[in-house]
Enzyme design. Structure first.
Site, PDB file in Angstrom:
ATOM      1  N   ARG A  31       0.819  -1.216   0.000  1.00  0.00           N
ATOM      2  CA  ARG A  31       0.000   0.000   0.000  1.00  0.00           C
ATOM      3  C   ARG A  31       0.858   1.274   0.000  1.00  0.00           C
ATOM      4  NH1 ARG A  31      -3.065   2.190   5.090  1.00  0.00           N
ATOM      5  NH2 ARG A  31      -1.320   1.232   6.118  1.00  0.00           N
ATOM      6  N   CYS A  52      18.852  20.340  30.566  1.00  0.00           N
ATOM      7  CA  CYS A  52      18.241  19.020  30.743  1.00  0.00           C
ATOM      8  C   CYS A  52      18.065  18.704  32.222  1.00  0.00           C
ATOM      9  CB  CYS A  52      19.122  17.954  30.082  1.00  0.00           C
ATOM     10  SG  CYS A  52      18.686  16.269  30.579  1.00  0.00           S
ATOM     11  N   CYS A  55      20.438  15.659  33.454  1.00  0.00           N
ATOM     12  CA  CYS A  55      21.901  15.704  33.476  1.00  0.00           C
ATOM     13  C   CYS A  55      22.408  15.922  34.911  1.00  0.00           C
ATOM     14  CB  CYS A  55      22.402  16.835  32.567  1.00  0.00           C
ATOM     15  SG  CYS A  55      22.516  16.377  30.818  1.00  0.00           S
ATOM     16  N   HIS A 115      24.519  12.826  28.235  1.00  0.00           N
ATOM     17  CA  HIS A 115      23.263  13.226  27.592  1.00  0.00           C
ATOM     18  C   HIS A 115      23.160  12.746  26.147  1.00  0.00           C
ATOM     19  CE1 HIS A 115      19.763  15.951  27.165  1.00  0.00           C
ATOM     20  NE2 HIS A 115      20.233  16.268  25.976  1.00  0.00           N
ATOM     21  N   ASN A 155      10.591   4.473  27.540  1.00  0.00           N
ATOM     22  CA  ASN A 155      10.005   5.101  26.352  1.00  0.00           C
ATOM     23  C   ASN A 155      11.132   5.813  25.642  1.00  0.00           C
ATOM     24  OD1 ASN A 155       7.298   4.458  26.855  1.00  0.00           O
ATOM     25  ND2 ASN A 155       6.988   6.276  28.115  1.00  0.00           N
ATOM     26  N   CYS A 162       8.208  10.318  24.538  1.00  0.00           N
ATOM     27  CA  CYS A 162       9.336  10.593  25.427  1.00  0.00           C
ATOM     28  C   CYS A 162       9.650  12.078  25.331  1.00  0.00           C
ATOM     29  CB  CYS A 162      10.515   9.739  25.002  1.00  0.00           C
ATOM     30  SG  CYS A 162      11.939  10.011  26.034  1.00  0.00           S
ATOM     31  N   SER A 163       9.722  12.748  26.488  1.00  0.00           N
ATOM     32  CA  SER A 163       9.870  14.194  26.424  1.00  0.00           C
ATOM     33  C   SER A 163      11.301  14.654  26.697  1.00  0.00           C
ATOM     34  CB  SER A 163       8.887  14.860  27.390  1.00  0.00           C
ATOM     35  OG  SER A 163       9.042  14.346  28.685  1.00  0.00           O
ATOM     36  N   HIS A 166      17.625  12.478  27.009  1.00  0.00           N
ATOM     37  CA  HIS A 166      18.642  11.940  27.914  1.00  0.00           C
ATOM     38  C   HIS A 166      18.317  10.461  28.157  1.00  0.00           C
ATOM     39  CE1 HIS A 166      21.758  12.791  31.070  1.00  0.00           C
ATOM     40  NE2 HIS A 166      21.388  11.552  31.379  1.00  0.00           N
ATOM     41  N   HIS A 168      17.183   7.373  29.577  1.00  0.00           N
ATOM     42  CA  HIS A 168      16.543   7.088  30.862  1.00  0.00           C
ATOM     43  C   HIS A 168      15.366   6.141  30.686  1.00  0.00           C
ATOM     44  CE1 HIS A 168      13.607  10.016  29.376  1.00  0.00           C
ATOM     45  NE2 HIS A 168      12.798   9.661  30.358  1.00  0.00           N
ATOM     46  N   GLN A 170      11.906   4.315  33.244  1.00  0.00           N
ATOM     47  CA  GLN A 170      11.017   4.602  34.361  1.00  0.00           C
ATOM     48  C   GLN A 170      10.642   3.315  35.091  1.00  0.00           C
ATOM     49  OE1 GLN A 170       7.725   7.398  33.907  1.00  0.00           O
ATOM     50  NE2 GLN A 170       8.328   7.799  31.785  1.00  0.00           N
ATOM     51  N   GLU A 184      -0.946 -12.045  31.505  1.00  0.00           N
ATOM     52  CA  GLU A 184       0.168 -12.984  31.327  1.00  0.00           C
ATOM     53  C   GLU A 184       0.289 -13.940  32.517  1.00  0.00           C
ATOM     54  OE1 GLU A 184       3.850 -11.116  30.222  1.00  0.00           O
ATOM     55  OE2 GLU A 184       3.006 -10.201  28.424  1.00  0.00           O
ATOM     56  N   HIS A 300       9.641  -6.946  26.561  1.00  0.00           N
ATOM     57  CA  HIS A 300       8.961  -6.639  25.290  1.00  0.00           C
ATOM     58  C   HIS A 300       9.524  -5.365  24.679  1.00  0.00           C
ATOM     59  CE1 HIS A 300       5.566  -9.445  25.836  1.00  0.00           C
ATOM     60  NE2 HIS A 300       5.508  -9.064  27.096  1.00  0.00           N
ATOM     61  N   LYS A 313       3.543   2.886  11.887  1.00  0.00           N
ATOM     62  CA  LYS A 313       2.281   2.163  11.883  1.00  0.00           C
ATOM     63  C   LYS A 313       1.323   2.876  12.829  1.00  0.00           C
ATOM     64  CE  LYS A 313      -0.888  -1.012  11.903  1.00  0.00           C
ATOM     65  NZ  LYS A 313      -1.772  -1.196  10.733  1.00  0.00           N
ATOM     66  N   GLU A 319      -7.826  -1.168  14.499  1.00  0.00           N
ATOM     67  CA  GLU A 319      -7.014  -1.692  15.599  1.00  0.00           C
ATOM     68  C   GLU A 319      -7.658  -1.402  16.955  1.00  0.00           C
ATOM     69  OE1 GLU A 319      -5.990  -0.399  12.883  1.00  0.00           O
ATOM     70  OE2 GLU A 319      -4.260  -1.512  12.153  1.00  0.00           O
ATOM     71  N   GLN A 325      -3.798  -4.991  13.988  1.00  0.00           N
ATOM     72  CA  GLN A 325      -3.506  -5.520  12.658  1.00  0.00           C
ATOM     73  C   GLN A 325      -2.097  -5.146  12.247  1.00  0.00           C
ATOM     74  OE1 GLN A 325      -3.208  -3.404   9.814  1.00  0.00           O
ATOM     75  NE2 GLN A 325      -3.330  -4.901   8.190  1.00  0.00           N
TER      76      GLN A 325
HETATM   77  O1  G1P Z   1       6.252   9.919  32.091  1.00  0.00           O
HETATM   78  P1  G1P Z   1       6.489  10.737  30.862  1.00  0.00           P
HETATM   79  O2  G1P Z   1       7.734  10.351  30.124  1.00  0.00           O
HETATM   80  O3  G1P Z   1       6.397  12.219  31.119  1.00  0.00           O
HETATM   81  O4  G1P Z   1       5.236  10.415  29.889  1.00  0.00           O
HETATM   82  C1  G1P Z   1       5.219   9.373  28.948  1.00  0.00           C
HETATM   83  O5  G1P Z   1       5.203   8.094  29.553  1.00  0.00           O
HETATM   84  C2  G1P Z   1       4.055   7.791  30.356  1.00  0.00           C
HETATM   85  C3  G1P Z   1       4.193   6.356  30.835  1.00  0.00           C
HETATM   86  O6  G1P Z   1       4.343   5.460  29.769  1.00  0.00           O
HETATM   87  C4  G1P Z   1       2.755   7.998  29.580  1.00  0.00           C
HETATM   88  O7  G1P Z   1       1.671   7.858  30.452  1.00  0.00           O
HETATM   89  C5  G1P Z   1       2.712   9.374  28.924  1.00  0.00           C
HETATM   90  O8  G1P Z   1       1.556   9.489  28.114  1.00  0.00           O
HETATM   91  C6  G1P Z   1       3.973   9.583  28.096  1.00  0.00           C
HETATM   92  O9  G1P Z   1       3.963  10.872  27.512  1.00  0.00           O
HETATM   93  O1  G1P Z   2      -6.826   2.303   5.745  1.00  0.00           O
HETATM   94  P1  G1P Z   2      -5.943   3.518   5.831  1.00  0.00           P
HETATM   95  O2  G1P Z   2      -6.729   4.781   6.088  1.00  0.00           O
HETATM   96  O3  G1P Z   2      -5.004   3.650   4.688  1.00  0.00           O
HETATM   97  O4  G1P Z   2      -5.017   3.263   7.120  1.00  0.00           O
HETATM   98  C1  G1P Z   2      -5.331   3.648   8.413  1.00  0.00           C
HETATM   99  O5  G1P Z   2      -6.425   2.905   8.944  1.00  0.00           O
HETATM  100  C2  G1P Z   2      -6.213   1.491   9.111  1.00  0.00           C
HETATM  101  C3  G1P Z   2      -7.445   0.912   9.763  1.00  0.00           C
HETATM  102  O6  G1P Z   2      -7.745   1.531  10.993  1.00  0.00           O
HETATM  103  C4  G1P Z   2      -4.956   1.206   9.930  1.00  0.00           C
HETATM  104  O7  G1P Z   2      -4.684  -0.171   9.902  1.00  0.00           O
HETATM  105  C5  G1P Z   2      -3.745   1.967   9.374  1.00  0.00           C
HETATM  106  O8  G1P Z   2      -2.638   1.783  10.232  1.00  0.00           O
HETATM  107  C6  G1P Z   2      -4.088   3.449   9.268  1.00  0.00           C
HETATM  108  O9  G1P Z   2      -3.008   4.171   8.737  1.00  0.00           O
END
Ligand code: G1P
Ligand code: G1P
Lengths: 348, 348
Positions: A31, A52, A55, A115, A155, A162-163, A166, A168, A170, A184, A300, A313, A319, A325
């Protein structure tokens, strides 16, 4: 009619860890893409950034100052999603309105004072220090009466929310077992009771025989694309020995975990020659004071990129409302990753 | 110790439709944001775009030409994720490797010939034509022997993976019931067997009494923020009458569905005065030839924006590995949406 072939035909695959199905549309990678394109900013970062908040020596939002740490450093998240002093309690109004108090501790772990680094660019001996800190935190947090699960994660990259670049990760440690690990837990327990072995021992052995989804291995760990992967280049690190948590790892195994974390993330960076974004995290036994022989330590990796450094994706629409998918097969993704150079593209 | 209060304290809420928990961290909305900021492109689009493959009369990728349609138009997706001619079959190797062939039909639905419009800017009588086409497609696809579920949805906005701003939606119709509807099927069935009423009838009645999560209603439908919402401004449209699918709607109810679809999306657009991205879709009874009195027609809206037109919620890290988490309460989100002007910001 032709015979069903899971490399060519659309199909569902079953994820025995969480008990859910995913949809695979192998033909769909052809596609064309006219949608959103991500910014690719590959600027060289300084080793120290005065603005930062991670740091060494810098001030954080709360006014606290980071120490001049030399390798790793952890501290309580200034914007914790879980708090320690949450009153216990429940709210319920019939079967349809149910809420439960949740408490916990959120921490940030700096992987390096430098950093400019990322995991694939760090030395194994320094990643090993991250592993050691994970172990320490898992132990200390897990020992607390009020912590039933310790979720360690990373993240990486702005497109993964990730904001701060650096290096890191969590930890969110909670009273209750979160949704994914609880799925699981359930499925691993059923399997263990039936077979007397962990699900992932048997799974890993089959994968090592089949070979087609293996990415890289060392003495203690294997990185592979799981048969049921949903993200285009999703992968898992599984321990060869059936250990239920980080604390059961030997000294050598800790180093091997650092080693495979580096090797896998080098593959990722080399795929599109860009610092590869992902969310990654360890799944291991709850810290509820019970033995968990059914639990098998694993990590993971959920990276969002699909076709290039700038096209990801989107897990949207079907999804969210139907079934997750994917557009390429797990086998195709594994082959591409496996055949990449083992040397990081920046140091070639 | 203070008493647990689900408006102030971190807690979990239960989603009885899919049977899963979510995490709410009400205090966390105060967190500053230094992460990724979305591009906000609010250019005025022409009513006809010669390069758009959804505009009337234009050629599509496959070489086919769209007719000069005057209201709505549906056609088979040129890049269908599901195909009709997939050979049936299964692959399995023990308990851990299971795949099943999946077949189906994917369609695209143009909501209007006018390239510049979006649902909140369309006339109710024209949205009604979209509803009528949904009904027709649900019927025609559902009647086919090999289609067990018809998933109708809309991805709106580039940040939701939508690659064409022309007002349109999609249908993915499959042999098997997808993951999310199958969870909802199970839980609705248990509830129906126990109470002799649909889960959502009872839920809706409670919400209409409580009022705090209601957004807008008309004679036949209610739009509300569900108690268990996970996206910051997630909402649901629920039919007042317990109908299991679109075909049971009366003429008046079809118009009322168009009306509430418009009213809800006007609220969304008015929130940050930007064309509000979301994935939305109908959940209704499977088309497996059985009666489904347990099923209650509803439409989910999952919009990603959190703080402003350019800052979205990232469902990453903890959300993927642990539990989906939100930073503002469902009640706070409902209040903000409810108090907005009912007139679209562009026509004020
Ligand atoms: O904790 P952060 O890095 O500020 O925030 C990031 O990680 C979190 C935990 O996965 C999420 O809930 C936030 O949406 C994401 O922006
Ligand atoms: O079908 P489209 O608009 O090209 O694609 C979009 O919608 C699909 C169905 O929700 C998703 O699988 C794709 O990742 C998204 O980019």
């Amino acid at each position: 009619m032709a015979k069903f072939d899971y490399i060519e035909n659309p199909h569902r695959r079953y994820n025995p860890l969480n008990g859910e199905w995913i949809l695979v549309s192998p033909h769909r990678s052809k596609r064309p893409w006219q949608g959103q394109v991500e910014k690719v900013i590959e600027e060289k970062r300084p080793e120290y950034d005065p603005s930062c908040y991670l740091c060494p020596g810098n001030e954080r939002v709360g006014g606290e100052k980071n120490p001049d740490y030399e390798d790793v450093y952890s501290f309580q998240n200034d914007f914790s999603a879980l708090l320690q002093d949450t009153p216990e309690g429940e709210f319920s109004d019939g079967e349809l309105f149910k809420a439960q108090s949740e408490s916990g501790i959120c921490k940030v772990i700096c992987f390096s004072p430098n950093h400019s680094l990322t995991v694939p660019e760090m030395k194994v001996e320094n990643i090993r220090k991250v592993v050691d800190l994970w172990c320490k935190e898992y132990q200390e947090l897990g020992e607390k009466e009020e912590i039933g699960y310790v979720q360690i994660f990373e993240n990486k990259g702005a497109i993964m929310g990730c904001s701060n670049p650096h290096p890191h990760g969590q930890i969110w440690a909670s009273k209750l077992v979160p949704l994914e690990p609880s799925k699981e837990s359930e499925n691993q327990l059923v399997y263990y009771k039936k077979h007397g072995r962990t699900m992932l021992s048997d799974y890993l052995q089959s994968e090592l025989e089949k070979k087609e989804r293996i990415l890289v291995e060392n003495n203690s760990f294997v990185a592979l694309v799981p048969f049921w992967a949903v993200w285009p280049f999703e992968s898992m690190i599984i321990s060869k020995r059936a250990v239920s948590n980080l604390l059961e790892l030997t000294d050598e195994e800790r180093t091997d975990l650092a080693d495979i974390y580096k090797k896998l993330t080098i593959m990722y960076d080399n795929l599109f020659e860009v610092s590869f974004a992902y969310s990654a995290g360890l799944h291991q036994a709850p810290t509820d004071g019970e033995e968990h022989p059914e639990w098998h330590l694993h990590m993971h990796f959920y990276p969002p990129l699909l076709r290039s450094a700038s096209v990801k994706k989107f897990m949207v629409g079907y999804e969210m409302l139907g079934t997750p998918q994917r557009d390429i097969t797990a086998e195709g993704a594994a082959k591409r990753l496996r055949e990449l150079s083992k040397t990081h593209y920046k140091s070639r």
